[in-house]
Design a protein around this motif. Sequence first.
Motif, PDB file in Angstrom:
ATOM      1  N   PRO A  25      -0.311  -3.369  22.061  1.00 16.29           N
ATOM      2  CA  PRO A  25       0.739  -2.520  22.622  1.00 16.29           C
ATOM      3  C   PRO A  25       0.266  -1.065  22.710  1.00 16.29           C
ATOM      4  N   TYR A  26       0.775  -0.361  23.699  1.00 17.92           N
ATOM      5  CA  TYR A  26       0.483   1.064  23.828  1.00 17.92           C
ATOM      6  C   TYR A  26       1.733   1.781  24.295  1.00 17.92           C
ATOM      7  N   GLN A  27       1.720   3.099  24.131  1.00 21.65           N
ATOM      8  CA  GLN A  27       2.782   3.963  24.633  1.00 21.65           C
ATOM      9  C   GLN A  27       2.130   5.043  25.491  1.00 21.65           C
TER      10      GLN A  27
ATOM     11  N   VAL B 140       8.935   8.353  27.032  1.00 17.06           N
ATOM     12  CA  VAL B 140       7.893   7.463  26.515  1.00 17.06           C
ATOM     13  C   VAL B 140       8.109   6.070  27.096  1.00 17.06           C
ATOM     14  N   HIS B 141       7.027   5.495  27.615  1.00 13.85           N
ATOM     15  CA  HIS B 141       7.035   4.131  28.143  1.00 13.85           C
ATOM     16  C   HIS B 141       6.025   3.319  27.354  1.00 13.85           C
ATOM     17  N   GLY B 142       6.068   2.017  27.505  1.00 13.64           N
ATOM     18  CA  GLY B 142       5.134   1.178  26.774  1.00 13.64           C
ATOM     19  C   GLY B 142       4.590   0.059  27.623  1.00 13.64           C
ATOM     20  N   GLY B 143       3.581  -0.604  27.088  1.00 10.19           N
ATOM     21  CA  GLY B 143       2.973  -1.727  27.767  1.00 10.19           C
ATOM     22  C   GLY B 143       2.008  -2.429  26.841  1.00 10.19           C
ATOM     23  N   ILE B 144       1.242  -3.340  27.415  1.00  8.92           N
ATOM     24  CA  ILE B 144       0.240  -4.111  26.681  1.00  8.92           C
ATOM     25  C   ILE B 144      -1.096  -3.929  27.401  1.00  8.92           C
ATOM     26  N   THR B 145      -2.160  -3.755  26.625  1.00 13.53           N
ATOM     27  CA  THR B 145      -3.487  -3.547  27.207  1.00 13.53           C
ATOM     28  C   THR B 145      -4.556  -4.239  26.369  1.00 13.53           C
TER      29      THR B 145
END
Length: 135
Positions: free
Chosen positions: A13-15, A113-118
């Motif tokens: 996960p990242y922000q 702030v947004h998030g995702g997966i990398t």
Amino acid sequence: MAAAGGGPVTPMPYQYVVLRLVPRVEREEFVNVGVVLYCQQADFLDAAFHLDRDRVLALSAEVDLEAVEEALDTVCRVARGEQAGAAPRMDRLGPRFGWIAAPRSTIVQPGPVHGGITTDPAATLEHLVRTLVLP
């Protein structure tokens, strides 16, 4: 999914926040000028920006573009853990990202702030800049 060395690639996960240039706060107009990405699991915090001078000057001809570039450079230096003028020196990535992502009333402001997966935070940062900042 496998890594180049044959081992599995672990999604992490990242922000991130988009950095916005708000030349005239009272008009509530802005131009996306950068991205800051934080991935705790990868021990990664970095920022990148692109200042489209023509776009900015279309919103306000009075913008001091050199001062904006200095402010964006300061954000990048803080993200990388380098000393940057009067900015606080913070050793841990989480507090640095929190400081960068905190709302400000200056000309350069972080968005939400947004998030995702990398699987590759550096490549994801480049992708976000291409997608959200470049014309």
